[in-house]
Design an enzyme around this catalytic site. Structure first.
Site, PDB file in Angstrom:
ATOM      1  N   LYS A   1      -3.639  11.194 -24.447  1.00 56.15           N
ATOM      2  CA  LYS A   1      -4.153   9.829 -24.314  1.00 56.15           C
ATOM      3  C   LYS A   1      -5.670   9.726 -24.261  1.00 56.15           C
ATOM      4  CE  LYS A   1      -0.137   7.720 -22.093  1.00 56.15           C
ATOM      5  NZ  LYS A   1       0.443   7.274 -20.843  1.00 56.15           N
TER       6      LYS A   1
ATOM      7  N   LYS B   1       9.703  10.773 -27.901  1.00 56.05           N
ATOM      8  CA  LYS B   1      10.427  10.112 -26.813  1.00 56.05           C
ATOM      9  C   LYS B   1      10.266   8.594 -26.864  1.00 56.05           C
ATOM     10  CE  LYS B   1       7.200   9.603 -23.029  1.00 56.05           C
ATOM     11  NZ  LYS B   1       7.146   9.251 -21.659  1.00 56.05           N
TER      12      LYS B   1
ATOM     13  N   LYS C   1       6.980   3.255 -23.572  1.00 52.64           N
ATOM     14  CA  LYS C   1       6.450   1.891 -23.406  1.00 52.64           C
ATOM     15  C   LYS C   1       5.264   1.626 -24.322  1.00 52.64           C
ATOM     16  CE  LYS C   1       6.870   1.938 -18.410  1.00 52.64           C
ATOM     17  NZ  LYS C   1       6.101   2.844 -17.568  1.00 52.64           N
TER      18      LYS C   1
HETATM   19  N1  AQP Z   1      12.072   8.505 -23.079  1.00 52.77           N
HETATM   20  C1  AQP Z   1      12.339   8.851 -21.831  1.00 52.77           C
HETATM   21  N2  AQP Z   1      13.482   9.507 -21.528  1.00 52.77           N
HETATM   22  C2  AQP Z   1      13.763   9.858 -20.247  1.00 52.77           C
HETATM   23  N3  AQP Z   1      12.953   9.559 -19.205  1.00 52.77           N
HETATM   24  C3  AQP Z   1      11.814   8.900 -19.460  1.00 52.77           C
HETATM   25  N4  AQP Z   1      10.803   8.461 -18.676  1.00 52.77           N
HETATM   26  C4  AQP Z   1       9.878   7.844 -19.435  1.00 52.77           C
HETATM   27  N5  AQP Z   1      10.247   7.868 -20.711  1.00 52.77           N
HETATM   28  C5  AQP Z   1      11.438   8.518 -20.774  1.00 52.77           C
HETATM   29  C6  AQP Z   1      10.771   8.622 -17.231  1.00 52.77           C
HETATM   30  O1  AQP Z   1      10.627   7.332 -16.646  1.00 52.77           O
HETATM   31  C7  AQP Z   1       9.920   7.463 -15.410  1.00 52.77           C
HETATM   32  C8  AQP Z   1       8.858   6.414 -15.302  1.00 52.77           C
HETATM   33  O2  AQP Z   1       7.875   6.624 -16.255  1.00 52.77           O
HETATM   34  P1  AQP Z   1       6.426   6.006 -16.036  1.00 52.77           P
HETATM   35  O3  AQP Z   1       6.496   4.609 -15.646  1.00 52.77           O
HETATM   36  O4  AQP Z   1       5.623   6.927 -15.197  1.00 52.77           O
HETATM   37  O5  AQP Z   1       5.848   6.018 -17.424  1.00 52.77           O
HETATM   38  P2  AQP Z   1       5.848   7.005 -18.549  1.00 52.77           P
HETATM   39  O6  AQP Z   1       6.484   8.318 -18.330  1.00 52.77           O
HETATM   40  O7  AQP Z   1       4.455   7.087 -18.930  1.00 52.77           O
HETATM   41  O8  AQP Z   1       6.776   6.124 -19.461  1.00 52.77           O
HETATM   42  P3  AQP Z   1       6.525   5.749 -20.898  1.00 52.77           P
HETATM   43  O9  AQP Z   1       7.489   4.703 -21.224  1.00 52.77           O
HETATM   44  O10 AQP Z   1       6.553   6.937 -21.772  1.00 52.77           O
HETATM   45  O11 AQP Z   1       5.068   5.131 -20.901  1.00 52.77           O
HETATM   46  P4  AQP Z   1       3.849   5.542 -21.779  1.00 52.77           P
HETATM   47  O12 AQP Z   1       4.220   5.119 -23.134  1.00 52.77           O
HETATM   48  O13 AQP Z   1       2.730   4.734 -21.191  1.00 52.77           O
HETATM   49  O14 AQP Z   1       3.637   7.018 -21.667  1.00 52.77           O
HETATM   50  C9  AQP Z   1       9.391   8.891 -15.348  1.00 52.77           C
HETATM   51  O15 AQP Z   1      10.204   9.648 -14.473  1.00 52.77           O
HETATM   52  C10 AQP Z   1       9.541   9.387 -16.753  1.00 52.77           C
HETATM   53  O16 AQP Z   1       9.753  10.779 -16.804  1.00 52.77           O
END
Ligand code: AQP
Length: 326
Positions: free
Chosen positions: A111, A192, A195
């Site tokens: 990022k 994966k 968001k």
């Molecule tokens: N694709 C996924 N499959 C399984 N678990 C997932 N998590 C995220 N994406 C997947 C798990 O969700 C929890 C919360 O995540 P977060 O709010 O800390 O954000 P993140 O991991 O940064 O989620 P995103 O959606 O992938 O956001 P961006 O795009 O901003 O990076 C965590 O336990 C994570 O492992």
């Protein structure tokens, strides 16, 4: 009782990957552990945000926690910034963490590494995450696969602190649910579900309309073959559908594979969509009810009190161990 801590960022929409990878584990663990589930709003600040939207998303995520099945009578549900110990403990731990190890964090590399304008918060955010966890003397942290490296850092920091200053922290274990550890994007099953994906076709939002869910599953990227089998290397798209379907229906992947022999991808897509819709409908109804009632602010106020009470002693121990006058 086992101490459990985990959190999610109030950024973007919560999606099926967050729900199956993390939230479902949160819900199961509240029956057997002393659980702290946080909305990590301070983490959200590592990238510039619209303040009004961040406030809205924070309440929305709290509502989704409860609507999905987290029970404020069984688990502490709170907003990270409502317990100032997190920020203070993070500073103390930053003075133990090393630039080298933070530079190796893959999320930072993805990022912000090559951007001069990336915030220093983005660089140090894994230390804040470690502080979040260690402050609660956490034993188990339920997360998805993408958090494994941050969890290793958390364990390293706890061990280093204990060696350097004396035993203060419990060294936590990570809990990753193998079958749903990494739900993949519907538009690109090599990456994966996320968001921050550039296209909305990537994810199913928890508050998404049934019609839109069906449409996205129908368009989910699969391979050009016809055989339905679980093979994440060769058949990433089909395997992702099978993982999702299995997680929401409770049927094993082997049973599903057998059931769909000779049926073609179209059937699997529609049935997976319907199973997801059935799982999300009651959650969505509870969410709308809850948000209209205004109950969420009371839940968060009670959670903040419980969270502060749980961390005061560990923060005092950290300060004393490091030589600060209490
Ligand atoms: N694709 C996924 N499959 C399984 N678990 C997932 N998590 C995220 N994406 C997947 C798990 O969700 C929890 C919360 O995540 P977060 O709010 O800390 O954000 P993140 O991991 O940064 O989620 P995103 O959606 O992938 O956001 P961006 O795009 O901003 O990076 C965590 O336990 C994570 O492992």
């Amino acid at each position: 009782m086992t101490r459990v801590f985990s959190g999610m960022q109030p950024t973007g929409v919560l999606h099926l990957g967050n729900y199956l990878g993390a939230m479902k584990q949160f819900i199961a663990l509240q029956e057997e552990g002393e659980c702290y589930y946080c909305i990590v709003d301070l983490h959200a600040l590592t990238i510039p945000r619209d303040p009004a939207e961040l406030r809205r998303r924070t309440r929305e995520l709290a509502g989704l926690y409860v609507a999905a099945g987290l029970d404020p009578a069984k688990a502490t549900i709170f907003v990270q910034s409502h317990n100032p110990d997190h920020a203070e403990a993070a500073w103390l731990l930053q003075c133990v963490a090393r630039i080298g190890e933070l530079s190796r964090m893959t999320q930072f590399k993805d990022k912000g590494k090559d951007s001069e304008s990336a915030t220093s918060g983005l660089f140090t955010y894994p230390v804040l995450m470690a502080a979040d966890i260690l402050l609660y003397q956490t034993e188990v942290v339920p997360v998805g696969e993408d958090q494994r490296q941050h969890m290793e850092l958390t364990r390293d920091l706890a061990e280093r602190f204990n060696r350097q200053y004396g035993e203060v922290f419990t060294v936590p274990d990570v809990r990753i649910q193998k079958a749903t550890a990494r739900i993949m994007g519907l538009d690109n099953p090599e990456k994966k579900m996320s968001k921050s994906a550039p296209s909305e076709a990537n994810y199913i939002a928890l508050l998404e309309e049934p019609k839109s869910i069906l449409k996205k599953f129908k368009r989910a990227v699969t391979d050009s073959g016809t055989e339905i089998r679980f093979d994440p290397e060769q058949k990433a798209g089909v395997s992702n559908l099978l993982s999702i379907y299995s997680a929401v229906s409770g049927q094993s992947i082997d049973t599903l594979v057998e059931q769909y022999q000779g049926k073609g991808y179209g059937h699997l897509k529609v049935d997976t969509a319907e199973a997801v819709i059935a799982e999300l409908e009651p959650l969505q109804a509870r969410y709308h009810q809850l948000m209209e009632s205004g109950e969420i602010d009371d839940i968060l106020a009670k959670g903040a009190k419980q969270a502060r009470a749980a961390t005061a002693e560990t923060l005092a121990k950290m300060k004393e161990a490091m030589g600060l006058i209490l």
